[in-house]
Design a protein around this motif. Structure first.
Motif, PDB file in Angstrom:
ATOM      1  N   GLY A 194       0.536  -1.453  -0.226  1.00 31.86           N
ATOM      2  CA  GLY A 194       0.079  -0.211   0.026  1.00 31.86           C
ATOM      3  C   GLY A 194       0.786   1.688   0.351  1.00 31.86           C
ATOM      4  O   GLY A 194       0.381   2.054   0.568  1.00 31.86           O
ATOM      5  N   VAL A 217      -1.930  -7.465   1.192  1.00 31.47           N
ATOM      6  CA  VAL A 217      -3.561  -6.803   1.816  1.00 31.47           C
ATOM      7  C   VAL A 217      -3.272  -6.325   2.920  1.00 31.47           C
ATOM      8  O   VAL A 217      -3.904  -5.365   2.742  1.00 31.47           O
ATOM      9  CB  VAL A 217      -4.844  -8.131   1.018  1.00 31.47           C
ATOM     10  CG1 VAL A 217      -6.368  -6.877   1.646  1.00 31.47           C
ATOM     11  CG2 VAL A 217      -5.338  -7.330  -0.458  1.00 31.47           C
ATOM     12  N   LYS A 218      -3.489  -7.553   3.822  1.00 34.73           N
ATOM     13  CA  LYS A 218      -3.331  -7.538   5.480  1.00 34.73           C
ATOM     14  C   LYS A 218      -2.438  -6.262   6.025  1.00 34.73           C
ATOM     15  O   LYS A 218      -2.758  -5.182   7.013  1.00 34.73           O
ATOM     16  CB  LYS A 218      -3.243  -8.789   6.160  1.00 34.73           C
ATOM     17  CG  LYS A 218      -3.221  -8.784   7.768  1.00 34.73           C
ATOM     18  CD  LYS A 218      -3.103  -9.693   8.376  1.00 34.73           C
ATOM     19  CE  LYS A 218      -2.717  -9.983   9.680  1.00 34.73           C
ATOM     20  NZ  LYS A 218      -1.633  -9.246   9.944  1.00 34.73           N
ATOM     21  N   ARG A 221      -3.953  -2.542   4.447  1.00 35.12           N
ATOM     22  CA  ARG A 221      -4.966  -1.805   5.423  1.00 35.12           C
ATOM     23  C   ARG A 221      -4.023  -1.728   6.853  1.00 35.12           C
ATOM     24  O   ARG A 221      -4.169  -0.795   7.144  1.00 35.12           O
ATOM     25  CB  ARG A 221      -5.792  -3.769   5.792  1.00 35.12           C
ATOM     26  CG  ARG A 221      -6.756  -3.625   4.593  1.00 35.12           C
ATOM     27  CD  ARG A 221      -7.297  -4.746   4.984  1.00 35.12           C
ATOM     28  NE  ARG A 221      -8.531  -5.241   4.071  1.00 35.12           N
ATOM     29  CZ  ARG A 221      -9.299  -6.292   3.912  1.00 35.12           C
ATOM     30  NH1 ARG A 221      -8.771  -7.832   4.495  1.00 35.12           N
ATOM     31  NH2 ARG A 221      -9.913  -6.756   2.675  1.00 35.12           N
ATOM     32  N   GLU A 222      -2.966  -2.687   7.013  1.00 30.80           N
ATOM     33  CA  GLU A 222      -2.442  -2.049   8.793  1.00 30.80           C
ATOM     34  C   GLU A 222      -2.120  -1.240   8.228  1.00 30.80           C
ATOM     35  O   GLU A 222      -1.865   0.279   9.679  1.00 30.80           O
ATOM     36  CB  GLU A 222      -1.632  -3.021   8.800  1.00 30.80           C
ATOM     37  CG  GLU A 222      -0.964  -2.783  10.253  1.00 30.80           C
ATOM     38  CD  GLU A 222      -0.509  -3.840  10.205  1.00 30.80           C
ATOM     39  OE1 GLU A 222       0.904  -3.683  12.091  1.00 30.80           O
ATOM     40  OE2 GLU A 222      -0.196  -5.369  10.277  1.00 30.80           O
ATOM     41  N   ALA A 225      -4.196   2.612   8.508  1.00 28.20           N
ATOM     42  CA  ALA A 225      -4.430   2.578   9.200  1.00 28.20           C
ATOM     43  C   ALA A 225      -3.479   3.125   9.936  1.00 28.20           C
ATOM     44  O   ALA A 225      -4.005   4.316  11.216  1.00 28.20           O
ATOM     45  CB  ALA A 225      -5.287   1.068  10.358  1.00 28.20           C
ATOM     46  N   GLU A 230      -8.206   6.155   5.794  1.00 26.15           N
ATOM     47  CA  GLU A 230     -10.167   5.544   5.150  1.00 26.15           C
ATOM     48  C   GLU A 230      -9.387   5.184   3.626  1.00 26.15           C
ATOM     49  O   GLU A 230      -9.748   6.034   2.913  1.00 26.15           O
ATOM     50  CB  GLU A 230     -10.577   5.756   5.796  1.00 26.15           C
ATOM     51  CG  GLU A 230     -11.262   6.164   7.491  1.00 26.15           C
ATOM     52  CD  GLU A 230     -12.421   7.132   7.542  1.00 26.15           C
ATOM     53  OE1 GLU A 230     -13.286   7.263   7.143  1.00 26.15           O
ATOM     54  OE2 GLU A 230     -12.371   6.948   9.076  1.00 26.15           O
ATOM     55  N   THR A 232     -10.179   1.778   0.974  1.00 21.92           N
ATOM     56  CA  THR A 232     -10.838   0.215   0.495  1.00 21.92           C
ATOM     57  C   THR A 232      -9.735  -0.507   0.344  1.00 21.92           C
ATOM     58  O   THR A 232      -8.855  -0.412  -0.840  1.00 21.92           O
ATOM     59  CB  THR A 232     -11.766   0.038  -0.154  1.00 21.92           C
ATOM     60  OG1 THR A 232     -13.014   0.995   0.730  1.00 21.92           O
ATOM     61  CG2 THR A 232     -11.969  -0.621  -0.384  1.00 21.92           C
ATOM     62  N   VAL A 233      -9.198  -1.803   0.632  1.00 21.10           N
ATOM     63  CA  VAL A 233      -8.040  -2.651   0.211  1.00 21.10           C
ATOM     64  C   VAL A 233      -8.738  -4.167  -0.215  1.00 21.10           C
ATOM     65  O   VAL A 233      -9.116  -4.350   1.059  1.00 21.10           O
ATOM     66  CB  VAL A 233      -6.691  -2.614   0.666  1.00 21.10           C
ATOM     67  CG1 VAL A 233      -5.645  -2.901  -0.259  1.00 21.10           C
ATOM     68  CG2 VAL A 233      -6.470  -1.228   0.837  1.00 21.10           C
ATOM     69  N   LYS A 234      -8.747  -4.655  -1.188  1.00 20.31           N
ATOM     70  CA  LYS A 234      -9.602  -5.680  -1.177  1.00 20.31           C
ATOM     71  C   LYS A 234      -9.360  -7.160  -1.724  1.00 20.31           C
ATOM     72  O   LYS A 234      -7.557  -6.605  -2.475  1.00 20.31           O
ATOM     73  CB  LYS A 234     -10.565  -6.053  -1.937  1.00 20.31           C
ATOM     74  CG  LYS A 234     -11.770  -4.450  -2.065  1.00 20.31           C
ATOM     75  CD  LYS A 234     -12.849  -4.508  -3.151  1.00 20.31           C
ATOM     76  CE  LYS A 234     -11.998  -3.686  -4.311  1.00 20.31           C
ATOM     77  NZ  LYS A 234     -13.004  -3.558  -5.625  1.00 20.31           N
TER      78      LYS A 234
END
Length: 320
Positions: A194, A217-218, A221-222, A225, A230, A232-234
């Motif tokens: 990311g 993806v995990k 997201r981390e 955050a 904010e 969206t990650v899929k």
């Protein structure tokens, strides 16, 4: 006297870059301003200087003159009321080595301008920072906004890959992909941890991320955050993307330890053609033939090194 009007229709952007960043910076300049320059660009475009890792500051032009005295005569018309101010001689300019203005004269210029402004000077934390700079045979004066190196705050992520894009490169790539941010919907379909997402979100850009690797993806997201953004990650392969976006940003190959085959690379590029009008591709290989075969047109490009002691270079390719 007249009240100070801080509105401006023209701006000067000062630049600083390392030698190995020349190509990347020049591409960002071409996309943002339609021209490139070593250290200063004049434009009617109002861009937050903190967007770019290369811009040092933005001068909102209030007065122009052929000499410092001409500027001093014009600023004498201003009245700041209760606002404090500081004058800054901008050292980034187009003067030759022989024309360079030394420190003592810089302070004299600042003082000459300052004495002619009706207001209270304050050296630390003034209400208004003014700048004065020589450029193309003229002097320019206005409010000066120094760039904040936002990307530096993103260096220490909880999750990181050794082969991930640097935050500095990612920020420039986002600017190249999305020069005008208003109303633009962006996707990073091979987002990894990311890095691009964090930079884009910090600029207020609408961006979504996806990756076929659940661990990536995990991590993405981390990281998002961690910086209180904010997004969206899929977990999704680009082949399964059903939406349509204004821009896609794709890093190929997006994991050097598990390098995508040529067939996989072409599949990603081909699917990118289906989901976005404009695509910015990063690659360490020559993939022009793949890009053209996917019915893209290459509109611009550059070479970006990973750090000062780069073991490899990426191409940044703008496709439409």
């Amino acid at each position: 006297m007249k009240k100070l009007n801080l509105q401006s229709s023209e701006y000067l952007y000062t630049y600083s870059r390392d030698f190995e960043e020349y190509s990347l910076c020049a591409l960002e300049q071409r996309v943002l301003f339609g021209e490139e320059s070593d250290n200063i660009i004049k434009s009617s475009k109002n861009i937050n200087p903190s967007r770019s890792p290369f811009i040092k500051g933005r001068l909102s032009i209030l007065f122009t003159g052929e000499s410092v005295q001409a500027i001093a005569e014009q600023v004498h018309q201003m009245e700041l009321s209760d606002q404090t101010f500081k004058i800054l001689y901008i050292k980034i300019n187009d003067l030759s080595h022989e024309q360079k203005i030394e420190f003592a004269e810089q302070r004299m210029i600042e003082n000459e301008i300052g004495w002619n402004i009706i207001g209270k000077a304050k050296m630390k934390n003034p209400d208004i920072l003014f700048g004065i700079v020589p450029f193309k045979g003229h002097w320019y004066f206005g409010t000066y906004l120094e760039s904040e190196s936002v990307w530096l705050h993103h260096l220490k992520k909880p999750q990181e890959y050794s082969t991930a894009l640097s935050t500095r490169l990612a920020r420039a790539v986002v600017n190249i992909a999305v020069p005008d941010t208003a109303g633009v919907l962006v996707i990073d379909p091979c987002c990894g941890i990311g890095t691009v997402l964090v930079e884009a979100l910090s600029m207020g850009i609408q961006i979504v991320g996806s990756d076929r690797n659940p661990l990536a993806v995990k991590g993405a997201r981390e990281n998002i955050a961690f910086f209180n953004y904010e997004g969206t990650v899929k977990v999704k392969d680009i082949a399964d993307e059903e939406g349509y976006y204004d821009v896609a940003i794709i890093d190929l190959p997006y994991n050097l330890s598990a390098k995508a085959t040529q067939e996989e690379q072409f599949t990603i590029i081909r699917h990118a053609r289906k989901i976005a009008d404009r695509v910015v591709i990063l690659t360490i290989e020559d993939i022009d033939e793949m890009i053209l075969s996917a019915d893209f047109t290459i509109v611009d490009r550059c070479v970006a090194n990973k750090g000062k002691k780069a073991l490899f270079s990426r191409q940044v390719i703008v496709c439409e």
